[in-house]
Design a protein around this motif. Structure first.
Motif, PDB file in Angstrom:
ATOM      1  N   ASP A  32      65.026  27.422  29.433  1.00 37.33           N
ATOM      2  CA  ASP A  32      63.873  27.941  30.165  1.00 37.33           C
ATOM      3  C   ASP A  32      64.124  27.785  31.661  1.00 37.33           C
ATOM      4  N   ALA A  33      63.917  28.860  32.399  1.00 42.11           N
ATOM      5  CA  ALA A  33      64.134  28.819  33.846  1.00 42.11           C
ATOM      6  C   ALA A  33      62.815  28.791  34.594  1.00 42.11           C
ATOM      7  N   ALA A  34      61.846  29.584  34.131  1.00 45.68           N
ATOM      8  CA  ALA A  34      60.531  29.628  34.789  1.00 45.68           C
ATOM      9  C   ALA A  34      59.569  30.392  33.907  1.00 45.68           C
ATOM     10  N   GLN A  35      58.312  30.032  34.045  1.00 44.31           N
ATOM     11  CA  GLN A  35      57.237  30.794  33.420  1.00 44.31           C
ATOM     12  C   GLN A  35      56.052  30.737  34.360  1.00 44.31           C
ATOM     13  N   PHE A  36      55.498  31.907  34.657  1.00 51.59           N
ATOM     14  CA  PHE A  36      54.322  31.953  35.515  1.00 51.59           C
ATOM     15  C   PHE A  36      53.533  33.222  35.225  1.00 51.59           C
ATOM     16  N   THR A  37      52.262  33.169  35.582  1.00 54.68           N
ATOM     17  CA  THR A  37      51.402  34.332  35.442  1.00 54.68           C
ATOM     18  C   THR A  37      50.908  34.742  36.827  1.00 54.68           C
ATOM     19  N   LEU A  38      50.689  36.019  36.968  1.00 58.23           N
ATOM     20  CA  LEU A  38      50.170  36.578  38.220  1.00 58.23           C
ATOM     21  C   LEU A  38      48.939  37.410  37.908  1.00 58.23           C
ATOM     22  N   SER A  39      47.931  37.264  38.704  1.00 59.83           N
ATOM     23  CA  SER A  39      46.736  38.065  38.546  1.00 59.83           C
ATOM     24  C   SER A  39      47.049  39.527  38.844  1.00 59.83           C
ATOM     25  N   LEU A  40      46.525  40.395  38.022  1.00 58.50           N
ATOM     26  CA  LEU A  40      46.672  41.824  38.275  1.00 58.50           C
ATOM     27  C   LEU A  40      45.703  42.308  39.350  1.00 58.50           C
TER      28      LEU A  40
END
Length: 155
Positions: free
Chosen positions: A71-79
């Protein structure tokens, strides 16, 4: 080069298939993205990376891993910041596809120029939203914006 994506998968969450024109744009964007891109993750294992891009409600979900499966990264972004430009792009694309079937070349060309301008604006906004999470160049942003539009069109 290690600051790049080597694989891109869209997680549509079982949504309906996009319109044929959008599906073709999606395939071209993934192909072009894999051919050439710049994608750097701060404070993450060295790439190249596999990207799983999906939706999590009203957010974009980015899951990245290395070739070794780490795993390198996990993120969420608001639309939210992208909603209007995605909507504008969707509408201009519908007009463009309709024009291609029945309108004179000058009208098609005008719509295509407007479509490209909105797409470029969306790519710039995507780069801003990704700031601090991932560093991407303009071409990568354009191709990723196409994929974001494909994911949101399946609502």
């Amino acid at each position: 080069m290690t600051e790049r994506l080597y694989d891109v998968t869209l997680d549509t969450g079982g949504a309906r298939a996009p319109a044929p024109e959008l599906e073709q744009e999606q395939r071209v964007a993934v192909f072009d993205l894999l051919e050439e891109n710049h994608f750097t993750l701060p404070d993450a294992p060295q790439g190249p990376y596999a990207l799983m891009l999906g939706r999590a409600g009203r957010k974009l979900d980015f899951r990245l891993s290395t070739k070794a499966g780490q795993d390198a990264a996990q993120f969420t972004l608001s639309l939210g910041p992208l909603n209007q430009v995605v909507k504008d792009y969707s509408h201009i694309c519908e007009s463009y596809y309709e024009a291609v079937r029945s309108k004179p070349p000058a009208e098609i060309e005008a719509l295509d120029e407007a479509r490209r301008a909105i797409h470029l604006e969306g790519a710039g906004m995507l780069r801003e939203v990704l700031a601090g999470k991932a560093e991407i160049d303009g071409d990568t942003a354009r191709r990723l914006f196409t994929l974001v539009c494909a994911l949101t069109a399946q609502d």
